[in-house]
Design a protein around this motif. Sequence first.
Motif, short mmCIF file in Angstrom:
data_model
loop_
_atom_site.label_atom_id
_atom_site.label_comp_id
_atom_site.label_asym_id
_atom_site.label_seq_id
_atom_site.Cartn_x
_atom_site.Cartn_y
_atom_site.Cartn_z
N ALA A 6 -14.37 -21.05 1.69
CA ALA A 6 -14.40 -19.68 1.14
C ALA A 6 -13.04 -19.25 0.61
O ALA A 6 -12.55 -18.18 0.89
CB ALA A 6 -14.89 -18.71 2.22
N GLN A 7 -12.44 -20.14 -0.18
CA GLN A 7 -11.09 -19.89 -0.71
C GLN A 7 -11.05 -18.62 -1.56
O GLN A 7 -11.90 -18.41 -2.41
CB GLN A 7 -10.66 -21.08 -1.56
N ARG A 8 -10.05 -17.79 -1.34
CA ARG A 8 -9.88 -16.57 -2.10
C ARG A 8 -8.82 -16.74 -3.18
O ARG A 8 -7.85 -17.47 -3.01
CB ARG A 8 -9.46 -15.41 -1.19
N LEU A 9 -9.00 -16.00 -4.28
CA LEU A 9 -7.98 -15.94 -5.30
C LEU A 9 -6.78 -15.15 -4.78
O LEU A 9 -6.92 -14.26 -3.95
CB LEU A 9 -8.52 -15.23 -6.55
N GLN A 10 -5.60 -15.48 -5.28
CA GLN A 10 -4.43 -14.66 -4.98
C GLN A 10 -4.36 -13.44 -5.88
O GLN A 10 -3.86 -12.39 -5.49
CB GLN A 10 -3.16 -15.51 -5.14
N TYR A 11 -4.85 -13.59 -7.09
CA TYR A 11 -4.83 -12.48 -8.05
C TYR A 11 -5.90 -12.71 -9.10
O TYR A 11 -6.33 -13.84 -9.35
CB TYR A 11 -3.46 -12.36 -8.72
N CYS A 12 -6.36 -11.64 -9.71
CA CYS A 12 -7.32 -11.69 -10.80
C CYS A 12 -6.74 -10.82 -11.92
O CYS A 12 -6.47 -9.62 -11.71
CB CYS A 12 -8.67 -11.16 -10.35
N ALA A 27 -8.75 -0.80 -10.65
CA ALA A 27 -9.89 -1.51 -10.08
C ALA A 27 -9.45 -2.67 -9.20
O ALA A 27 -10.28 -3.26 -8.49
CB ALA A 27 -10.79 -2.03 -11.20
N GLY A 28 -8.15 -3.02 -9.24
CA GLY A 28 -7.65 -4.06 -8.38
C GLY A 28 -7.17 -5.31 -9.09
O GLY A 28 -6.82 -6.30 -8.45
N PHE A 29 -7.14 -5.26 -10.45
CA PHE A 29 -6.69 -6.41 -11.22
C PHE A 29 -5.19 -6.34 -11.46
O PHE A 29 -4.59 -5.26 -11.41
CB PHE A 29 -7.40 -6.44 -12.58
N LEU A 30 -4.60 -7.50 -11.73
CA LEU A 30 -3.20 -7.56 -12.15
C LEU A 30 -3.18 -7.39 -13.67
O LEU A 30 -3.69 -8.24 -14.39
CB LEU A 30 -2.58 -8.90 -11.76
N THR A 237 -5.42 -8.99 -1.09
CA THR A 237 -4.46 -7.94 -1.41
C THR A 237 -4.50 -7.66 -2.90
O THR A 237 -4.34 -8.58 -3.71
CB THR A 237 -3.03 -8.35 -1.01
N GLU A 238 -4.72 -6.41 -3.27
CA GLU A 238 -4.78 -6.05 -4.68
C GLU A 238 -3.39 -5.63 -5.17
O GLU A 238 -2.58 -5.09 -4.40
CB GLU A 238 -5.78 -4.91 -4.90
N PRO A 239 -3.10 -5.85 -6.44
CA PRO A 239 -1.76 -5.52 -6.98
C PRO A 239 -1.32 -4.08 -6.73
O PRO A 239 -0.16 -3.82 -6.47
CB PRO A 239 -1.92 -5.81 -8.47
N ARG A 240 -2.26 -3.14 -6.79
CA ARG A 240 -1.84 -1.74 -6.61
C ARG A 240 -1.35 -1.48 -5.19
O ARG A 240 -0.60 -0.52 -4.95
CB ARG A 240 -2.99 -0.80 -6.95
N GLU A 241 -1.77 -2.32 -4.23
CA GLU A 241 -1.25 -2.21 -2.87
C GLU A 241 0.21 -2.63 -2.81
O GLU A 241 0.96 -2.20 -1.94
CB GLU A 241 -2.08 -3.05 -1.91
#
Length: 304
Positions: A6-12, A27-30, A237-241
């Motif tokens: 269940a590998q997660r992306l580091q960023y989208c 929305a949580g994108f870089l 972790t989303e970029p806005r965080e």
Amino acid sequence: MDLREAQRLQYCCSTGRVPFAVEAFEAGFLPGNREDSSYQLTEEHTNVDLPSGFMDNDYEDPDLDRLLEKFHEREPRVAVIGDAYTREEAEKYQDTIDDLADEYPYRRFIVAPKCEAAFEVLDAETTTLGYANGKSSVQAEDLGPVKFRGWNVHILGGNPIDAYEAMQSLTQPTLDGREPANIVGYDWNGPLRMAYWEYWTPDGWQDNGHLTPRETARRSYQEIKQYLQEKDVWPETEPRELYGEAVEEPDFDIFMDKGGDPIPSREALETSYVREYEEKGTLAFESESQMKFIEYREGLTPVG
């Protein structure tokens, strides 16, 4: 089948101009853009602060000197350095990344291999492989997904369904026990390209009907995020965080220089002047000149 472990992306990532970049970021994108364009923040966007997140190369008209000029100007966190169609190009890009990695630590540098020799030249310690999944004349599948295994990989383009299928092919167990790829990122500019007509959903593109282009892009971002969350690959972790909000919110939803009139829209807030004061907290003004006048008249002390 689920992705291995269940590998997660580091960023989208999503490329686009303001206001689309604001919608993507929230929305949580870089957010990012191609080297030959920018967010096009003007003097009107006085209350918008977007991070230099992702910079793509102009693969149809590549120019390394031009790209490096833009890189040093923007200092993005993630950058596509180029597409390596020959061993010589791969060597040139790797030499460039070696220099950049010393000057800019904790950045991610991407090269898209377009020939087998590129895999022999590029350094997995400093370089992330771009998995061409969009409109390029040479796609990653032409070289074979197996060549990307064992590397950090960024999916370049393709709608979320196609991107997820690529992630599966790069991470699922193989009969010969090959190491999976480490999928670190994914970008797609579909929401921007289609914002005036349609929004993306897992069931296909839908007519935007009564939606504005900005609302259409927002709907696409929401649908993409929900799809990737359901696949359990959305970044933890989303970029806005990490960077904070793109648009500063006042303590009161009014313009102080308009007699306390309500701020009529999000767009109006983005083009306003917002400042924090020791005496009254964070206030919004429609006009810079009136902001300065009220500061003088009321004896307000800006913070910072």
